[in-house]
Scaffold this motif. Structure first.
Motif, mmCIF file in Angstrom:
data_model
loop_
_atom_site.group_PDB
_atom_site.id
_atom_site.type_symbol
_atom_site.label_atom_id
_atom_site.label_comp_id
_atom_site.label_asym_id
_atom_site.label_seq_id
_atom_site.Cartn_x
_atom_site.Cartn_y
_atom_site.Cartn_z
ATOM 1 N N VAL A 1 0.831 -1.205 0.000
ATOM 2 C CA VAL A 1 0.000 0.000 0.000
ATOM 3 C C VAL A 1 0.865 1.255 0.000
ATOM 4 N N GLY B 1 -0.311 2.099 -3.325
ATOM 5 C CA GLY B 1 -1.649 2.589 -2.981
ATOM 6 C C GLY B 1 -2.712 1.499 -3.057
ATOM 7 N N HIS B 2 -2.286 0.289 -3.363
ATOM 8 C CA HIS B 2 -3.185 -0.870 -3.424
ATOM 9 C C HIS B 2 -2.593 -2.019 -2.591
ATOM 10 N N ALA B 3 -3.453 -2.706 -1.831
ATOM 11 C CA ALA B 3 -2.992 -3.880 -1.080
ATOM 12 C C ALA B 3 -2.744 -5.044 -2.032
ATOM 13 N N VAL B 4 -3.482 -5.051 -3.131
ATOM 14 C CA VAL B 4 -3.293 -6.059 -4.181
ATOM 15 C C VAL B 4 -3.046 -5.296 -5.488
ATOM 16 N N PRO B 5 -1.791 -5.042 -5.840
ATOM 17 C CA PRO B 5 -1.509 -4.282 -7.068
ATOM 18 C C PRO B 5 -1.699 -5.134 -8.318
ATOM 19 N N ILE B 6 -1.771 -4.457 -9.443
ATOM 20 C CA ILE B 6 -2.002 -5.164 -10.710
ATOM 21 C C ILE B 6 -0.769 -5.987 -11.105
ATOM 22 N N VAL C 1 -5.261 4.792 -8.564
ATOM 23 C CA VAL C 1 -3.914 5.367 -8.372
ATOM 24 C C VAL C 1 -2.897 4.702 -9.301
ATOM 25 N N HIS C 2 -3.238 3.545 -9.834
ATOM 26 C CA HIS C 2 -2.353 2.886 -10.809
ATOM 27 C C HIS C 2 -2.185 3.757 -12.060
#
Lengths: 297, 178
Positions: free
Chosen positions: B119, B123-128, B148-149
């Motif tokens: 994060v 900014g994501h707990a599971v990023p792409i 945010v990606h």
């Protein structure tokens, strides 16, 4: 046309984009326009980040809410975790002026302010309360001849103090929406049981959480359903990826197709399984896809 | 955990801190009906996880034993216990408060720290990932979602909030979790 701002979260756009595509397709068909919530982040995950640090959790959650306040739309979530996190944060900040001031002091440093003007919605409760099962039934062009195990997940209905969706032990609204597609919601043992993923438990102790979902899958299988339909990409992941992990770790095969409600609805609206990403699960869904194709009316 | 409990080890300040969480103070009203633990789906699989025991330990001020128990991290926050408690104990909220006190005391599991780092970075707990990008293209979606990606200024805002809250340091590698 009704407008909502579409909060994607993490797991839907970054692991199960079929859920994102299905939500757009089905809601557009029902006359709901979805605005992108540009620059939204992780909600952030309630069990984990609220466990770590309440300030970080509230600051990030409230920033996401301010994005929808700018658009003047209510937020649509498609995940129980995002719904829980944003609903709880929204509720706390609306109720507690002191806390709101504290959070706004932090948000002011990025030029934002939480105003408390918007509501947070979850696709299932939104469809039930604002669209209604009857209108969905009317919009169905391809009634589904499927037996379905409905998995509400926990944070759609609990904690009830911030939800007000009726019984938490025996709710029926999700079942009614499933049945509006022509499918039959089949009761199964311990239907309201948790999938095991939440609260950071899957991250911390995945093997133990697999025992919870293994039991859940056993109970669904005993009810002889064609698939499970959930309302949350994290439950979806635990039910789907969980089956691949159970196979590896416990040498046990389940073979239960996992669908998000938006995908089930998409099938009933005549979209193909491929358009809805139903073939993009980590487990094989070809049997269900064959059945849906064969049973198309 | 030792069988004998010394009252001299009780930490009243810890109890008071847990009770700051609304509804946590109702633990004092617990009459051991066991509705919480007997219905718990995690306890069914792992008996060392016992929400009733943990909250009673909090009520006694058993800070060290509780914060150092690996089992406080097993709760899936399903809220079944909280909904069922006849005394209105906000079980899950209280446990989350206990966890935040653990984190303040430098206790965080390594896997949780890693999610925290994701994060902080994305900014994501599971990023792409590349696999999902392919799936998105096939579905006719933009390869990168409008989060945010895609919007760097959004990610900058999130990073700033995280810094203000000191969260980046909380999950930094050096500290070494338990």
């Amino acid at each position: 046309m009704t407008k909502l701002s579409f909060f994607l979260g993490c797991i839907a756009p970054n692991r199960y984009p079929g859920i994102e595509a299905s939500t757009q397709k089905t809601l557009n068909k029902l006359g709901v326009e979805l605005d992108d919530l540009e620059g939204a982040s992780c909600c952030p995950a309630p069990g984990v980040f609220r466990s770590f640090d309440k300030t970080t959790w509230l600051a990030m959650a409230s920033r996401n809410i301010t994005l929808s306040e700018e658009l003047g739309d209510d937020i649509l979530t498609i995940c129980n975790g995002c719904f829980g996190s944003l609903t709880d944060a929204n509720h706390m900040l609306k109720e507690d002026p002191e806390l709101k001031d504290d959070v706004n002091t932090i948000l002011s440093q990025i030029g934002r302010e939480f105003k408390g003007t918007q509501d947070v919605r979850h696709i299932v409760e939104y469809l039930y309360q604002d669209i209604g099962a009857d209108r969905i039934k009317e919009a169905v062009t391809n009634p589904l001849d499927l037996k379905v195990a409905v998995h509400y997940g926990c944070h759609l209905v609990k904690p009830s103090k911030e939800r007000h969706l009726g019984s938490v032990e025996n709710p029926t609204f999700f079942d009614e929406l499933v049945e509006a597609t022509g499918a039959t919601s089949v009761d199964y043992e311990d239907k309201m049981a948790c999938c095991g993923a939440g609260g950071g438990a899957r991250t911390a102790v995945v093997d133990t959480t697999l025992k919870l979902v293994d039991k859940k899958l056993d109970n669904m299988e005993a009810a002889e359903v064609d698939c499970v339909v959930d309302a949350c990409p994290f439950c979806h992941l635990q039910l789907d990826v969980g089956q691949t992990e159970i196979k590896k770790k416990f040498e046990k095969e389940h073979g239960m197709p996992v669908l998000h409600y938006s995908q089930l609805l998409g099938l009933a609206f005549g979209f193909t399984p491929e358009e809805l990403g139903i073939d993009m699960n980590f487990t094989n869904t070809s049997k269900l896809i064959e059945k849906v194709r064969g049973g198309a009316k | 955990m030792s069988d004998s409990i010394k009252t001299s080890d009780f930490d009243q300040a810890f109890r008071d801190e847990v009770f700051e969480e609304p509804g946590a103070d109702k633990i004092a009203l617990c009459f051991n009906c066991t509705g919480c633990s007997s219905g718990c789906p995690m306890t069914e699989q792992e008996s060392e996880f016992n929400i009733r025991k943990f909250l009673r330990m909090a009520n006694l001020g058993m800070k060290e034993q509780l914060l150092n128990s690996p089992y406080i991290w097993y709760c899936t926050t399903c809220y079944k216990c909280q909904e069922r408690c006849p005394q209105g104990v906000q079980n899950v909220d209280a446990l989350l408060k206990i966890r935040t006190i653990a984190v303040e005391n430098g206790i965080m599991l390594v896997p949780h720290k890693k999610v925290g780092q994701l994060v902080v970075k994305f900014g994501h707990a599971v990023p792409i990932n590349d696999d999902t990008k392919e799936k998105r293209k096939k579905l006719g979606l933009d390869e990168v979602p409008p989060t945010v990606h895609r919007f760097e200024e959004g990610l900058d805002e999130v990073k700033k909030l995280i810094k203000i809250a000191g969260f980046d340091e909380m999950v930094a590698e050096e500290e070494g979790g338990k």
